[in-house]
Design an enzyme around this catalytic site. Sequence first.
Site, PDB file in Angstrom:
ATOM      1  N   ASP A  59     -24.212 -19.350  64.409  1.00 26.93           N
ATOM      2  CA  ASP A  59     -24.028 -19.507  62.966  1.00 26.93           C
ATOM      3  C   ASP A  59     -24.584 -18.260  62.272  1.00 26.93           C
ATOM      4  OD1 ASP A  59     -23.479 -21.653  60.680  1.00 26.93           O
ATOM      5  OD2 ASP A  59     -25.291 -20.554  60.165  1.00 26.93           O
TER       6      ASP A  59
ATOM      7  N   GLU B 168     -25.536 -15.474  59.470  1.00 22.37           N
ATOM      8  CA  GLU B 168     -25.826 -15.330  58.040  1.00 22.37           C
ATOM      9  C   GLU B 168     -25.386 -13.924  57.656  1.00 22.37           C
ATOM     10  OE1 GLU B 168     -26.601 -17.920  56.266  1.00 22.37           O
ATOM     11  OE2 GLU B 168     -26.858 -19.106  58.092  1.00 22.37           O
TER      12      GLU B 168
ATOM     13  N   ASP C  23     -17.157 -18.038  61.054  1.00 20.96           N
ATOM     14  CA  ASP C  23     -18.161 -17.210  61.734  1.00 20.96           C
ATOM     15  C   ASP C  23     -17.491 -16.112  62.553  1.00 20.96           C
ATOM     16  OD1 ASP C  23     -21.061 -18.409  61.393  1.00 20.96           O
ATOM     17  OD2 ASP C  23     -19.603 -20.039  61.356  1.00 20.96           O
TER      18      ASP C  23
ATOM     19  N   HIS D 113     -29.404 -22.719  55.753  1.00 20.26           N
ATOM     20  CA  HIS D 113     -28.982 -21.319  55.614  1.00 20.26           C
ATOM     21  C   HIS D 113     -29.878 -20.346  56.379  1.00 20.26           C
ATOM     22  CE1 HIS D 113     -25.877 -22.551  52.883  1.00 20.26           C
ATOM     23  NE2 HIS D 113     -26.764 -23.094  52.073  1.00 20.26           N
TER      24      HIS D 113
ATOM     25  N   ASP E  82     -29.619 -23.557  61.179  1.00 23.05           N
ATOM     26  CA  ASP E  82     -28.249 -24.086  61.067  1.00 23.05           C
ATOM     27  C   ASP E  82     -27.672 -24.293  62.476  1.00 23.05           C
ATOM     28  OD1 ASP E  82     -28.255 -24.117  58.312  1.00 23.05           O
ATOM     29  OD2 ASP E  82     -26.905 -22.406  58.045  1.00 23.05           O
TER      30      ASP E  82
HETATM   31  P1  AMP Z   1     -24.118 -20.815  55.980  1.00 24.35           P
HETATM   32  O1  AMP Z   1     -23.878 -20.786  57.446  1.00 24.35           O
HETATM   33  O2  AMP Z   1     -23.625 -22.023  55.286  1.00 24.35           O
HETATM   34  O3  AMP Z   1     -25.565 -20.583  55.755  1.00 24.35           O
HETATM   35  O4  AMP Z   1     -23.310 -19.611  55.341  1.00 24.35           O
HETATM   36  C1  AMP Z   1     -23.117 -18.377  55.966  1.00 24.35           C
HETATM   37  C2  AMP Z   1     -23.070 -17.303  54.947  1.00 24.35           C
HETATM   38  O5  AMP Z   1     -22.121 -17.649  53.934  1.00 24.35           O
HETATM   39  C3  AMP Z   1     -24.357 -17.046  54.178  1.00 24.35           C
HETATM   40  O6  AMP Z   1     -25.245 -16.197  54.887  1.00 24.35           O
HETATM   41  C4  AMP Z   1     -23.816 -16.371  52.944  1.00 24.35           C
HETATM   42  O7  AMP Z   1     -23.447 -15.036  53.202  1.00 24.35           O
HETATM   43  C5  AMP Z   1     -22.545 -17.155  52.679  1.00 24.35           C
HETATM   44  N1  AMP Z   1     -22.821 -18.283  51.768  1.00 24.35           N
HETATM   45  C6  AMP Z   1     -23.128 -19.549  52.119  1.00 24.35           C
HETATM   46  N2  AMP Z   1     -23.357 -20.304  51.030  1.00 24.35           N
HETATM   47  C7  AMP Z   1     -23.191 -19.489  49.962  1.00 24.35           C
HETATM   48  C8  AMP Z   1     -23.272 -19.662  48.552  1.00 24.35           C
HETATM   49  N3  AMP Z   1     -23.570 -20.841  48.010  1.00 24.35           N
HETATM   50  N4  AMP Z   1     -23.005 -18.595  47.757  1.00 24.35           N
HETATM   51  C9  AMP Z   1     -22.676 -17.403  48.282  1.00 24.35           C
HETATM   52  N5  AMP Z   1     -22.575 -17.172  49.605  1.00 24.35           N
HETATM   53  C10 AMP Z   1     -22.842 -18.189  50.432  1.00 24.35           C
HETATM   54 MG    MG Z   2     -25.802 -20.709  58.268  1.00 19.37          MG
END
Ligand code: AMP
Ligand code: MG
Length: 338
Positions: free
Chosen positions: A123, A125, A223, A282, A287
């Site tokens: 996952d 970031e 991803d 996040h 995650d």
């Molecule tokens: P996640 O795996 O849900 O943490 O999301 C992966 C990536 O998506 C994060 O590191 C951000 O670059 C982007 N992302 C996730 N949620 C948001 C959000 N609410 N606003 C902007 N970018 C986001």
């Molecule tokens: Mg994540």
Amino acid sequence: MDEHKENIHNTDVNVNMSTVEDDKLKSDSTICPKEREDAPRASNSDFSHPVYKEIALANGHINRMSKEELRLKLSQLKLDTRGVKDVMKKRLKSHYKKQKLTQSAAADDGQAEADYDYICVVDFEATCEEDNPPDFVHEIIEFPIVLISTHTLEIVGTFQEYVKPELCPKLSNFCVKLTGITQEKVNAAKPFPVVLKRVVKWLEERELGTKYKYTFLTDGAWDMSKFLNIQCRISQIRYPQFARRWINIRKSYGNFYKVPRTQIKLSTMLDKLGLQYEGRPHSGLDDSRNIARVALRMLRDGCRLRVNEHLHAGQLLPAPSWAATEGAPPPRWPGARR
Ligand code: AMP
Ligand code: MG
């Protein structure tokens, strides 16, 4: 939380079941299409073996059970009683199916133990801004892997490295707040090609793709198809062959527990299974751990997690059926882009 990911830009009914219930199952002479659909598929599409009829009938019976009856039966069988009704139903059906098939000669018929020895949950970031503008270029800033053994059904290892972004090294305040990844962490990190080399080494050390069959698993398609794909272009390296196919757990979850795709995100998957998020949302590693917990729950409930997506010529496609159980090739450094 995770809805943003694909949206950035937006049955025993068992042998122990009461005789009355067994008799009811036996006397049912018709199998409705829904029950047929719930029955396991014979590898040669041959449903003539009596075990498939038994399972279909039992599935029909389970479909008619109330939530309380399901909970009671699961508890009698010493199975997990958590989760919503559909999850409990599926768990009971899987248990019954597994037991019946193990008892019957059909156990050898396409019911393989596990398709892979290991599953690598990833996952990423990435850099971001609030309401990411449509032309925003995401750079990977965290590369985590959580390794699942499909034999012991445990997390058996983790990898985590932060990554220094090359195009835009300064993180937005929003990104720091969202991911918990500080400017200091990425300043001290190596650029993506170096981290990818370490990933290859880590996979090689575990003999994945050589001695052991493995594949990747992600929460959604982005991803690999977006973050990794774009990062490889930025870093001017080819997309790694070993990450071309993966399991999109949202698809597997929806098909297995019969949940509409639109309702699936990490928080709802955990919630419906009666689990709570552990750690910091996040954080790539947290995650990944939580996605791994969902995957483990699904494996325990009898789901055969199989590759269901792949990237071909830069395009995201469903995995061809012949590739579904094929493990990922040995990890290799992909080399510079030509
Ligand atoms: P996640 O795996 O849900 O943490 O999301 C992966 C990536 O998506 C994060 O590191 C951000 O670059 C982007 N992302 C996730 N949620 C948001 C959000 N609410 N606003 C902007 N970018 C986001
Ligand atoms: Mg994540």
